[in-house]
Design a protein around this motif. Sequence first.
Motif, PDB file in Angstrom:
ATOM      1  N   UNK A 121       0.783  -1.236   0.000  1.00  0.00           N
ATOM      2  CA  UNK A 121       0.000   0.000   0.000  1.00  0.00           C
ATOM      3  C   UNK A 121       0.818   1.292   0.000  1.00  0.00           C
ATOM      4  N   UNK A 122       2.104   1.201   0.368  1.00  0.00           N
ATOM      5  CA  UNK A 122       2.900   2.420   0.533  1.00  0.00           C
ATOM      6  C   UNK A 122       3.927   2.629  -0.570  1.00  0.00           C
ATOM      7  N   UNK A 123       3.819   1.891  -1.641  1.00  0.00           N
ATOM      8  CA  UNK A 123       4.832   1.960  -2.698  1.00  0.00           C
ATOM      9  C   UNK A 123       4.961   3.378  -3.253  1.00  0.00           C
ATOM     10  N   UNK A 124       3.873   3.952  -3.689  1.00  0.00           N
ATOM     11  CA  UNK A 124       3.938   5.301  -4.286  1.00  0.00           C
ATOM     12  C   UNK A 124       4.355   6.355  -3.264  1.00  0.00           C
ATOM     13  N   UNK A 125       3.817   6.236  -2.055  1.00  0.00           N
ATOM     14  CA  UNK A 125       4.161   7.171  -0.971  1.00  0.00           C
ATOM     15  C   UNK A 125       5.667   7.134  -0.677  1.00  0.00           C
ATOM     16  N   UNK A 126       6.226   5.935  -0.548  1.00  0.00           N
ATOM     17  CA  UNK A 126       7.653   5.806  -0.241  1.00  0.00           C
ATOM     18  C   UNK A 126       8.517   6.265  -1.408  1.00  0.00           C
TER      19      UNK A 126
END
Length: 167
Positions: A121-126
């Motif tokens: 779920x955090x791929x784009x955020x990271x």
Amino acid sequence: MNLKLVFLFIVSALSMARPVDLPKVRTAYIEAADSEAATKTLHKELMSVSKTDDKTLVAYKGAVTTMMAKYAKGIKEKKNYFKEGAELLEYALEAKPKSVEIRCIRLSVQENVPKITGYTKNIEEDKQFILDNFNSVSNKNSKDFVKGYISKSEIFSESERQLLQGS
């Protein structure tokens, strides 16, 4: 028991418990990505790391623990390794949310786990956090690790890689 003997035993036991070396862990983590033996060796080396230690080491321990799930026997053992590792990684990130290296470690896990785990779920955020904050990384070893990951990651475009080349 002789007090000198007890003291000598304690001193020798403490000297055998060597601290974990972060630069070596970074190198070993890269090797572990493609090797069961390297994963198991690094996992064993990081067993002594606890939540009170350097949060970057905690993040590496979490990531390597998730990697152990790949080599575990049976669904329950796989699930336990993965859950424990993800919890450690999230703990490290909560403790140091502005760490580019810890974000990169989580991204490396999320990019490589099966989608069925739900831990993507955090791929784009990271990715965006890394791009926005890469130049603020002052530790050369940390910066080199992140840059090396970016150069191999399929998530980053060629133009994004080029932006970070001169950094």
